[in-house]
Design a protein around this motif. Structure first.
Motif, PDB file in Angstrom:
ATOM      1  N   PHE A  76       0.996  -1.194   0.108  1.00 51.15           N
ATOM      2  CA  PHE A  76       0.067   0.048   0.054  1.00 51.15           C
ATOM      3  C   PHE A  76       0.983   1.140  -0.134  1.00 51.15           C
ATOM      4  O   PHE A  76       2.128   0.968   0.237  1.00 51.15           O
ATOM      5  CB  PHE A  76      -0.780   0.143   1.359  1.00 51.15           C
ATOM      6  CG  PHE A  76      -0.339  -0.232   2.473  1.00 51.15           C
ATOM      7  CD1 PHE A  76       0.444   0.727   3.243  1.00 51.15           C
ATOM      8  CD2 PHE A  76      -0.357  -1.370   3.175  1.00 51.15           C
ATOM      9  CE1 PHE A  76       1.109   0.366   4.321  1.00 51.15           C
ATOM     10  CE2 PHE A  76       0.417  -1.769   4.298  1.00 51.15           C
ATOM     11  CZ  PHE A  76       1.171  -0.888   4.775  1.00 51.15           C
ATOM     12  N   SER A  78       1.572   4.986   1.458  1.00 49.15           N
ATOM     13  CA  SER A  78       1.312   5.644   2.711  1.00 49.15           C
ATOM     14  C   SER A  78       1.936   6.755   2.983  1.00 49.15           C
ATOM     15  O   SER A  78       2.726   7.551   2.094  1.00 49.15           O
ATOM     16  CB  SER A  78       2.472   4.876   3.642  1.00 49.15           C
ATOM     17  OG  SER A  78       3.646   4.801   3.237  1.00 49.15           O
ATOM     18  N   ARG A 171      -2.813  -5.056   4.147  1.00 49.38           N
ATOM     19  CA  ARG A 171      -2.617  -5.791   3.263  1.00 49.38           C
ATOM     20  C   ARG A 171      -3.589  -6.776   2.901  1.00 49.38           C
ATOM     21  O   ARG A 171      -4.129  -6.807   1.977  1.00 49.38           O
ATOM     22  CB  ARG A 171      -1.286  -6.645   3.081  1.00 49.38           C
ATOM     23  CG  ARG A 171      -1.099  -7.299   2.021  1.00 49.38           C
ATOM     24  CD  ARG A 171       0.128  -8.129   2.037  1.00 49.38           C
ATOM     25  NE  ARG A 171       0.465  -9.159   3.330  1.00 49.38           N
ATOM     26  CZ  ARG A 171       1.502  -9.676   3.701  1.00 49.38           C
ATOM     27  NH1 ARG A 171       2.428  -9.779   2.853  1.00 49.38           N
ATOM     28  NH2 ARG A 171       1.482 -10.576   4.753  1.00 49.38           N
ATOM     29  N   GLU A 176      -5.422   0.833  -0.039  1.00 47.96           N
ATOM     30  CA  GLU A 176      -4.939   1.606  -0.916  1.00 47.96           C
ATOM     31  C   GLU A 176      -3.791   2.729  -0.464  1.00 47.96           C
ATOM     32  O   GLU A 176      -2.616   2.834  -0.778  1.00 47.96           O
ATOM     33  CB  GLU A 176      -5.714   2.215  -2.011  1.00 47.96           C
ATOM     34  CG  GLU A 176      -6.611   1.291  -2.705  1.00 47.96           C
ATOM     35  CD  GLU A 176      -7.667   1.911  -3.489  1.00 47.96           C
ATOM     36  OE1 GLU A 176      -7.624   2.237  -4.752  1.00 47.96           O
ATOM     37  OE2 GLU A 176      -8.922   2.093  -2.690  1.00 47.96           O
ATOM     38  N   TRP A 177      -4.161   3.513   0.762  1.00 49.58           N
ATOM     39  CA  TRP A 177      -3.675   4.383   1.379  1.00 49.58           C
ATOM     40  C   TRP A 177      -3.514   4.234   2.715  1.00 49.58           C
ATOM     41  O   TRP A 177      -4.454   3.957   3.438  1.00 49.58           O
ATOM     42  CB  TRP A 177      -3.900   5.640   0.920  1.00 49.58           C
ATOM     43  CG  TRP A 177      -3.716   6.359  -0.308  1.00 49.58           C
ATOM     44  CD1 TRP A 177      -4.273   6.257  -1.436  1.00 49.58           C
ATOM     45  CD2 TRP A 177      -2.522   7.014  -0.626  1.00 49.58           C
ATOM     46  NE1 TRP A 177      -3.746   6.746  -2.299  1.00 49.58           N
ATOM     47  CE2 TRP A 177      -2.111   7.238  -2.044  1.00 49.58           C
ATOM     48  CE3 TRP A 177      -1.134   7.321   0.195  1.00 49.58           C
ATOM     49  CZ2 TRP A 177      -1.220   7.978  -2.579  1.00 49.58           C
ATOM     50  CZ3 TRP A 177      -0.039   7.935  -0.591  1.00 49.58           C
ATOM     51  CH2 TRP A 177      -0.118   8.278  -1.760  1.00 49.58           C
TER      52      TRP A 177
END
Length: 453
Positions: A76, A78, A171, A176-177
Motif C-alpha cells: 500500500f 503511505s 494488506r 490503498e493508502w
C-alpha cells in the motif's frame, strides 16, 4: 502554599464504588481470542508502560518480522506523520480526506483512548476484535519463529508486533493508502519501515528528552528520519527555525521536496492541522493522484477535500474533545478532554479555548502526567489561569500526585490530591456545577481513557 480555605472538595458526594471501574481488566475486550492474544503480547517489552532512558539502535527487529510476513508494508502507499502536537488529528484528517476521494484507507495510531482497536482503523472505523486477534496471532507466530531461530526479530517489542500486525491487516484488506503515525520520534520508530510518499512533521518541541535528545534540533533530527528518498516532506517549520533547518537539510540529503505551508499566528489547532493536511493533499495532487469517487469530472487531490464533513469525521477522542456532562439534576457542566502532555500543547489548548464563551472563565483541571514528562512546565502554564487543580494518577507510569502537589504548592496553585482518577473527575464535576466553573481533563491521554471508561 495553596489557600487552605479553598472550596474545592472533589470527594463530596462521590460514589467510591467507582474504584471498581478503575480496576477493570486491562484490555476491556469481549472477544476471548483477542484477550488471550493480548495477554501473550503483554509479556513482551511495552515501551509505552516502562521507564524510558534507552532506545533501540536500528530497525532490524521489525524488518525481520516484516520479512517473515512477506513485507506487508510494500502493498500500500503511505503517508507518515510525526510531531509533538497534532499528529493524530492530522492523520485523521488525511484519512477522512482520502476516504472522501474514494480510496480504501487504513490508519495506524497510538496510543488508544477507549479501545485498543482504535490503533488500527479501516475506512474510519476501528478494526473488529476478531480481525485484530487474527493479525496479532500471525505476528506472534513469526516472533516465536524468530526467537527459535535466534534472529533479530527475537528482540521485538510490544509496539513492533502491533505495528507489523497493522500493516499485515492493511494488506489483507486491500488498503490503498495507509496513514501511519509514528509512535516515538521517527528515525528508529517501528513504523519507519514504510516507504512513504509523504513525511509530515507537524512541529517540534521538547518531549521524551531522555530518548530523543534534550534540544529541539536533536529531536528534529529524530523526527526527520521518516523522510524517504524522492518523497515530499511537509512541515510548517521554516529554515529560519533551528528545528526547521534540520528538517530542510535532511530533505535535501534525501532528494525530497520540501513543502512549507504558511500557518497564521492566530490559527487554532484545528486550523493548523487542516493547513498541514491540506498541504500534503496538494502535493499528492501535484504528483498525479486523482480522486476515485466516480465523478464524471475527477479532480486531482488537494486541500479542497477538507470540508466541514471531513473536519467532523476527523475529530478524535481525547483531543480537544468538548462535552456537556449532566451532573445529577443540577445541570450540565462544560468539559474539555485533551491529553496535552507537554507545555507547548497545553498552552495551545488553553489559547484556543479562551475564544469560546463556554471555556473563557474559571475552571477546574483534573491533572495527571507520566513520570518522564515536564510536570513543572505543564503546571507553570496553568499559573496564569483562574484554575483549581485535582491531582491524580492515571496509570502506574504516572507521577505520584503527592509529588505533583509539592510542585503545585511551590507555584502557588490551589490544589487537592485524589489518587483515584474517576473519583477526582466526578468530584471536579460536582465542584464545577456548584460554582459555575468548567472542567479540563489533561496531562495524559491515559487519563482521558480512564475518564472515558
Amino acid at each position: 502554599m495553596p489557600d487552605p480555605s479553598s472550596r474545592l472538595t472533589p470527594n463530596a458526594g462521590v460514589d467510591r464504588s467507582l474504584r471498581l471501574i478503575v480496576d477493570r481488566p486491562a484490555h476491556g475486550v469481549e472477544d476471548p481470542l483477542l484477550d488471550a492474544v493480548l495477554n501473550d503480547l503483554d509479556r513482551l517489552t511495552n515501551w509505552e508502560n516502562r521507564p524510558r532512558g534507552a532506545m533501540r539502535v536500528n530497525l532490524d527487529c521489525i524488518r525481520d518480522l516484516s520479512e517473515r510476513l512477506d513485507y506487508p508494508e510494500l502493498h500500500f502507499r503511505s503517508i507518515h506523520v510525526t510531531g509533538t502536537k497534532g499528529k493524530s488529528s492530522t492523520a485523521a484528517l488525511l484519512e477522512a480526506s482520502l476516504r472522501k476521494a474514494g480510496f480504501k484507507v487504513g490508519r495506524y495510531s497510538s496510543p488508544h483512548v477507549d479501545h485498543i482497536g482504535e490503533r488500527m482503523t479501516l475506512d474510519g472505523e476501528p478494526v473488529g476484535e476478531r480481525a485484530m486477534a487474527e493479525v496479532l496471532s500471525r505476528a506472534l507466530d513469526v516472533f516465536r519463529t524468530a526467537r527459535r531461530a535466534g534472529t533479530a526479530g527475537q528482540d521485538a517489542t510490544w509496539f513492533d508486533l502491533m505495528t507489523i500486525a497493522a500493516f499485515d491487516l492493511f494488506r489483507e484488506r486491500g488498503v490503498e493508502w495507509a496513514i501511519v503515525e509514528a509512535g516515538l520520534g521517527g528515525r528508529l520508530d517501528s513504523t519507519n519501515i514504510v516507504d512513504s510518499d509523504i513525511a509530515i512533521i507537524t512541529n517540534v518541541e521538547l518531549e521524551h528528552t531522555d530518548v530523543l535528545g534534550d534540544t529541539r534540533t536533536k529531536i528534529a533530527f529524530e523526527k526527520a528520519g521518516i523522510i524517504k528518498p524522492g518523497s515530499v516532506a511537509v512541515t510548517p517549520l521554516t529554515e529560519m527555525d533551528d528545528a526547521g533547518a534540520v528538517i530542510a537539510v535532511k530533505a535535501r540529503a534525501m532528494g525530497a521536496t520540501l513543502a512549507v505551508p504558511t500557518i497564521p499566528r492566530d490559527a487554532t489547532l484545528e486550523e493548523r492541522n487542516a493547513l498541514i493536511a491540506g498541504a500534503a493533499l496538494d502535493t499528492l495532487g501535484e504528483r498525479g493522484v486523482w480522486e476515485k469517487s466516480g465523478s464524471p469530472y475527477p479532480r486531482s487531490l488537494g486541500n479542497w477535500l477538507i470540508d466541514d464533513a471531513v473536519l467532523k469525521a476527523a475529530r478524535l477522542p481525547g483531543r480537544m474533545e468538548r462535552l456537556a456532562v449532566a451532573v445529577d439534576a443540577a445541570g450540565d457542566v462544560p468539559v474539555v478532554i485533551d491529553g496535552a502532555h507537554v507545555p507547548f500543547n497545553l498552552r495551545a489548548v488553553l489559547n484556543d479555548l479562551k475564544r469560546e464563551s463556554d471555556f473563557s472563565g474559571p475552571f477546574t483541571a483534573v491533572f495527571s502526567v507520566a513520570r518522564d514528562k515536564d510536570a513543572e512546565g505543564l503546571l507553570r502554564v496553568l499559573q496564569a489561569e483562574d484554575v483549581e487543580l485535582v491531582l491524580t494518577r492515571a496509570t502506574t507510569r504516572s507521577r505520584d500526585p503527592g509529588e505533583l502537589a509539592a510542585i503545585a504548592a511551590r507555584l502557588g496553585l490551589k490544589h487537592v490530591v485524589e489518587p483515584d482518577p474517576l473519583v477526582a473527575y466526578k468530584g471536579a464535576l460536582h465542584d464545577a456545577v456548584e460554582n459555575g466553573r468548567w472542567v479540563l481533563v489533561t496531562g495524559s491521554l491515559y487519563l482521558t481513557g480512564v475518564v472515558h471508561g
